[in-house]
Each structure stands twice: as structure tokens, then as C-alpha cells.
Design a protein around this motif. Sequence first.
Motif, PDB file in Angstrom:
ATOM      1  N   ARG A  70      70.350  18.209  48.336  1.00  0.00           N
ATOM      2  CA  ARG A  70      71.738  17.748  48.371  1.00  0.00           C
ATOM      3  C   ARG A  70      71.878  16.261  48.044  1.00  0.00           C
ATOM      4  NH1 ARG A  70      72.052  21.816  52.615  1.00  0.00           N
ATOM      5  NH2 ARG A  70      73.372  23.495  51.796  1.00  0.00           N
ATOM      6  N   LYS A  71      70.778  15.560  48.002  1.00  0.00           N
ATOM      7  CA  LYS A  71      70.818  14.149  47.619  1.00  0.00           C
ATOM      8  C   LYS A  71      70.487  13.951  46.145  1.00  0.00           C
ATOM      9  CE  LYS A  71      69.638  12.149  52.135  1.00  0.00           C
ATOM     10  NZ  LYS A  71      68.625  11.371  52.891  1.00  0.00           N
ATOM     11  N   GLY A  72      69.949  14.988  45.504  1.00  0.00           N
ATOM     12  CA  GLY A  72      69.474  14.841  44.132  1.00  0.00           C
ATOM     13  C   GLY A  72      70.464  15.327  43.096  1.00  0.00           C
ATOM     14  N   TYR A  73      70.042  15.231  41.839  1.00  0.00           N
ATOM     15  CA  TYR A  73      70.830  15.705  40.704  1.00  0.00           C
ATOM     16  C   TYR A  73      70.161  16.955  40.144  1.00  0.00           C
ATOM     17  CZ  TYR A  73      71.907  16.149  35.720  1.00  0.00           C
ATOM     18  OH  TYR A  73      72.217  16.644  34.481  1.00  0.00           O
ATOM     19  N   TYR A  74      70.829  18.100  40.321  1.00  0.00           N
ATOM     20  CA  TYR A  74      70.315  19.371  39.836  1.00  0.00           C
ATOM     21  C   TYR A  74      71.431  20.085  39.077  1.00  0.00           C
ATOM     22  CZ  TYR A  74      66.753  18.301  43.292  1.00  0.00           C
ATOM     23  OH  TYR A  74      65.768  17.677  44.015  1.00  0.00           O
ATOM     24  N   PRO A  75      71.378  20.098  37.748  1.00  0.00           N
ATOM     25  CA  PRO A  75      72.441  20.728  36.962  1.00  0.00           C
ATOM     26  C   PRO A  75      72.469  22.237  37.145  1.00  0.00           C
ATOM     27  CG  PRO A  75      70.625  20.062  35.545  1.00  0.00           C
ATOM     28  CD  PRO A  75      70.328  19.512  36.899  1.00  0.00           C
ATOM     29  N   LEU A  76      73.668  22.781  37.297  1.00  0.00           N
ATOM     30  CA  LEU A  76      73.869  24.224  37.368  1.00  0.00           C
ATOM     31  C   LEU A  76      74.635  24.728  36.155  1.00  0.00           C
ATOM     32  CD1 LEU A  76      74.803  24.693  41.145  1.00  0.00           C
ATOM     33  CD2 LEU A  76      72.550  24.834  40.065  1.00  0.00           C
ATOM     34  N   GLY A  77      75.289  23.828  35.443  1.00  0.00           N
ATOM     35  CA  GLY A  77      76.000  24.197  34.218  1.00  0.00           C
ATOM     36  C   GLY A  77      75.146  23.941  32.998  1.00  0.00           C
ATOM     37  N   GLU A  78      75.682  24.278  31.838  1.00  0.00           N
ATOM     38  CA  GLU A  78      74.964  24.087  30.579  1.00  0.00           C
ATOM     39  C   GLU A  78      74.763  22.598  30.301  1.00  0.00           C
ATOM     40  OE1 GLU A  78      73.562  26.204  28.649  1.00  0.00           O
ATOM     41  OE2 GLU A  78      74.305  28.081  29.490  1.00  0.00           O
ATOM     42  N   THR A  79      73.538  22.203  30.013  1.00  0.00           N
ATOM     43  CA  THR A  79      73.253  20.803  29.701  1.00  0.00           C
ATOM     44  C   THR A  79      73.462  20.489  28.226  1.00  0.00           C
ATOM     45  OG1 THR A  79      70.903  21.340  29.452  1.00  0.00           O
ATOM     46  CG2 THR A  79      71.635  20.557  31.609  1.00  0.00           C
ATOM     47  N   VAL A  80      73.777  21.513  27.442  1.00  0.00           N
ATOM     48  CA  VAL A  80      74.158  21.340  26.041  1.00  0.00           C
ATOM     49  C   VAL A  80      75.564  21.916  25.869  1.00  0.00           C
ATOM     50  CG1 VAL A  80      73.670  21.923  23.640  1.00  0.00           C
ATOM     51  CG2 VAL A  80      71.780  21.489  25.215  1.00  0.00           C
ATOM     52  N   GLN A  81      76.490  21.124  25.343  1.00  0.00           N
ATOM     53  CA  GLN A  81      77.845  21.589  25.088  1.00  0.00           C
ATOM     54  C   GLN A  81      78.105  21.564  23.585  1.00  0.00           C
ATOM     55  OE1 GLN A  81      80.547  19.291  27.530  1.00  0.00           O
ATOM     56  NE2 GLN A  81      79.710  20.117  29.426  1.00  0.00           N
ATOM     57  N   LEU A  82      78.582  22.673  23.073  1.00  0.00           N
ATOM     58  CA  LEU A  82      78.768  22.841  21.634  1.00  0.00           C
ATOM     59  C   LEU A  82      80.020  22.124  21.140  1.00  0.00           C
ATOM     60  CD1 LEU A  82      77.953  26.641  21.330  1.00  0.00           C
ATOM     61  CD2 LEU A  82      76.398  24.710  21.009  1.00  0.00           C
ATOM     62  N   ASP A 181      83.887  18.359  13.327  1.00  0.00           N
ATOM     63  CA  ASP A 181      84.661  17.163  13.677  1.00  0.00           C
ATOM     64  C   ASP A 181      84.305  16.612  15.054  1.00  0.00           C
ATOM     65  OD1 ASP A 181      86.073  17.319  11.279  1.00  0.00           O
ATOM     66  OD2 ASP A 181      87.594  18.641  12.149  1.00  0.00           O
ATOM     67  N   THR A 182      83.772  17.448  15.924  1.00  0.00           N
ATOM     68  CA  THR A 182      83.385  17.009  17.265  1.00  0.00           C
ATOM     69  C   THR A 182      81.881  17.180  17.446  1.00  0.00           C
ATOM     70  OG1 THR A 182      83.892  19.207  18.155  1.00  0.00           O
ATOM     71  CG2 THR A 182      85.644  17.539  18.261  1.00  0.00           C
ATOM     72  N   PRO A 183      81.269  16.391  18.333  1.00  0.00           N
ATOM     73  CA  PRO A 183      79.808  16.398  18.441  1.00  0.00           C
ATOM     74  C   PRO A 183      79.238  17.517  19.301  1.00  0.00           C
ATOM     75  CG  PRO A 183      80.708  14.807  19.963  1.00  0.00           C
ATOM     76  CD  PRO A 183      81.883  15.357  19.186  1.00  0.00           C
ATOM     77  N   LEU A 184      77.966  17.739  19.150  1.00  0.00           N
ATOM     78  CA  LEU A 184      77.182  18.540  20.074  1.00  0.00           C
ATOM     79  C   LEU A 184      76.664  17.581  21.142  1.00  0.00           C
ATOM     80  CD1 LEU A 184      74.570  21.265  19.377  1.00  0.00           C
ATOM     81  CD2 LEU A 184      73.895  19.291  20.722  1.00  0.00           C
ATOM     82  N   LYS A 185      76.910  17.899  22.411  1.00  0.00           N
ATOM     83  CA  LYS A 185      76.539  16.990  23.496  1.00  0.00           C
ATOM     84  C   LYS A 185      75.309  17.512  24.234  1.00  0.00           C
ATOM     85  CE  LYS A 185      81.393  15.761  24.289  1.00  0.00           C
ATOM     86  NZ  LYS A 185      82.481  15.674  25.306  1.00  0.00           N
ATOM     87  N   ARG A 186      74.421  16.576  24.576  1.00  0.00           N
ATOM     88  CA  ARG A 186      73.224  16.939  25.335  1.00  0.00           C
ATOM     89  C   ARG A 186      73.055  15.913  26.459  1.00  0.00           C
ATOM     90  NH1 ARG A 186      68.996  17.268  28.700  1.00  0.00           N
ATOM     91  NH2 ARG A 186      67.437  18.820  28.076  1.00  0.00           N
ATOM     92  N   VAL A 187      72.973  16.397  27.715  1.00  0.00           N
ATOM     93  CA  VAL A 187      72.799  15.507  28.859  1.00  0.00           C
ATOM     94  C   VAL A 187      71.600  14.588  28.638  1.00  0.00           C
ATOM     95  CG1 VAL A 187      72.240  15.409  31.310  1.00  0.00           C
ATOM     96  CG2 VAL A 187      73.868  17.096  30.483  1.00  0.00           C
ATOM     97  N   ALA A 188      71.781  13.303  28.953  1.00  0.00           N
ATOM     98  CA  ALA A 188      70.734  12.304  28.703  1.00  0.00           C
ATOM     99  C   ALA A 188      69.936  11.972  29.959  1.00  0.00           C
ATOM    100  CB  ALA A 188      71.365  11.033  28.132  1.00  0.00           C
TER     101      ALA A 188
END
Length: 306
Positions: A70-82, A181-188
Motif C-alpha cells: 500500500r506504500k508502493g507503486y503497483y500498476p493495475l491498468g495498462e502501462t501502454v495506451q494507444l 495524430d496522437t501518440p502512443l504512451k508508455r509509462v516511464a
Amino acid sequence: MRTNTARAVDLLVVLALLTAVTGAVAGCGSEKAGGHGARVGDGDPAPESEARARQVADAWDGSKAAETWRKGYYPLGETVQLPENAFRNGADKLAYGTRNFVLRGGLPATPQKDGKVKWESGGSLTLPLMGARKAYETVARGSNDGPHLTVTGAKLGEMTLATSRGPATVPAWLFTLEGYDTPLKRVALSPSKLPRPPIKPVGEVPTDELAPLGRLVGMAADGRSVTVMATHGACDDGPAVDVLETGGSVVLSASVVGTKDGPCTSQLLGEEVTVTLDRPVGDRLLLDAFTGRPVPNEENGPSPSQ
């Protein structure tokens, strides 16, 4: 003559690969719903499955591992957005499915050492920033002469996604794709180190009554449902998922229904199962009853030390 026990051993081998490689399974998806203590499938949950789920929930409740989670960062959603309205055509969709990319031009240097996760509910966490090259390589895994997507540049920006502590805004590399026209996003950012689970796996070999989940596929925006990849063999009626909700966790127990004795191939099939909850996941832990660990996703698989 192949029995269910023999098939279970085959499932274990492939499951190890499944949790390490995103999308490694093949099968037809379906959407099913379940609730508190309910089975997503046919019939009632087995007593052993219910007992195991309760053991897992009790072990995590108030544990040091839960505090660390609960103190950390753990992604549950998609880390790549189209990009918006992706994809333009079937060839581009195929290219992304095979992660076949071509880089035309250079990628920028990382402008800073660290990045910050900012939670919608308040609070933040500073973590090392992932470089553009590494982020690109996590997306562009293919290299062949088939259909491909062309990356022409990148810049550092932000995106939002679901995490174990609710929605968060995180740094992201925005990759420019030729023709979009819009980018592909990837969590950094990479996720925090997984805590050591307070309970051991139920065993080494999955059975028809209890097996490990493949991976977390996604979560609804309101947190009221989660979709997981559940696995089954070629000689059964498909997977089922039992749900136990407590104040601190949501425990999912995967099993197989309609198993048959007799000759059977050792195929492993994957099926997306959507489980509806009584209330949003929130900051509750999403746990796999078989492993006793958080349900894995492409970012958050179990570490070798576990």
C-alpha cells in the motif's frame, strides 16, 4: 492414456511461460460476472477453494507485506495506451499485436533522474525515471518484414492509469507514430519491488479444483470489475473463478469445470473472465488464491526470489 493429473502437470509448465510472456495464451474471450463469494462459472465453489481463499485473505490482512504494497507503486491498468482511434487498418493492428516497430530517427536523452507518481486520492512517490530507449524496447519487441508501426520521435509527458492505490498520474514517454495524430504512451516508471508474500503457494501442481491465474488483463474505470486470464485444458467446459471479498482484499480462485476422464491433448487454452465485485477494488489487494500473491500483470509478475 492421459488423465487429468497428467494434464495438470502440462498446465504448470505452460503457466510458467504464461506469466512471463504477455498474451502467450490463445483462446476465445468471454465476459462473465460474479460477486461476493460467488463463482464465475457453473456450480458452487468447492469447500477447499473457499477455505484457501480465506487463508490467503487472513494472511495478508494487517501483514507487513500488505503495508509495503500500500506504500508502493503497483500498476493495475495498462502501462501502454494507444493513440486515439487506433488502429487505422488491419495491418497496423497486426503490427501492434506482434509488437513489430521500426524506429526512424533518434530518441531523446532522459531529461531528469527521477519521476513522480501522483495519486488522485493524495500522496506521491518518487521513483527512478525509465529512459526513452528502454521504454521503446518494452513496446517494440518484434523485428520482421511483416506489417510494422514506425516511431518517428518521443517526448516526456504524463498519463493516468489504475494502480493498487487508486488512479494515478505518472510520467510517460509519448511516442510519435507515423500516420497518427496522437501518440502512443508508455509509462516511464518501473513498479516498486514486490513484497515477500506472507503465505506460501497451495502447492506445486495445479488441479482442476484450484489453479493459478494467468494474468490481470484490466480493470474497469470505476473499479467495480476486473478481467483476468484464466486457463483450462482441451477436455473440459472452461474456467471458473471464485471471488472472496474482504475489507482488505479481493481473492480470486481459478478452477476448471466439466473435466472429463480419458484421452486428452495437453493444450493450454486461455479465456478472459470478467468478475463483477460488490464494491470497487479501491486500495484492496487483488490476490491469487493458488499462489498467495498479488495477481500478476505484464509489469508486476512474481520475482524469482519468491
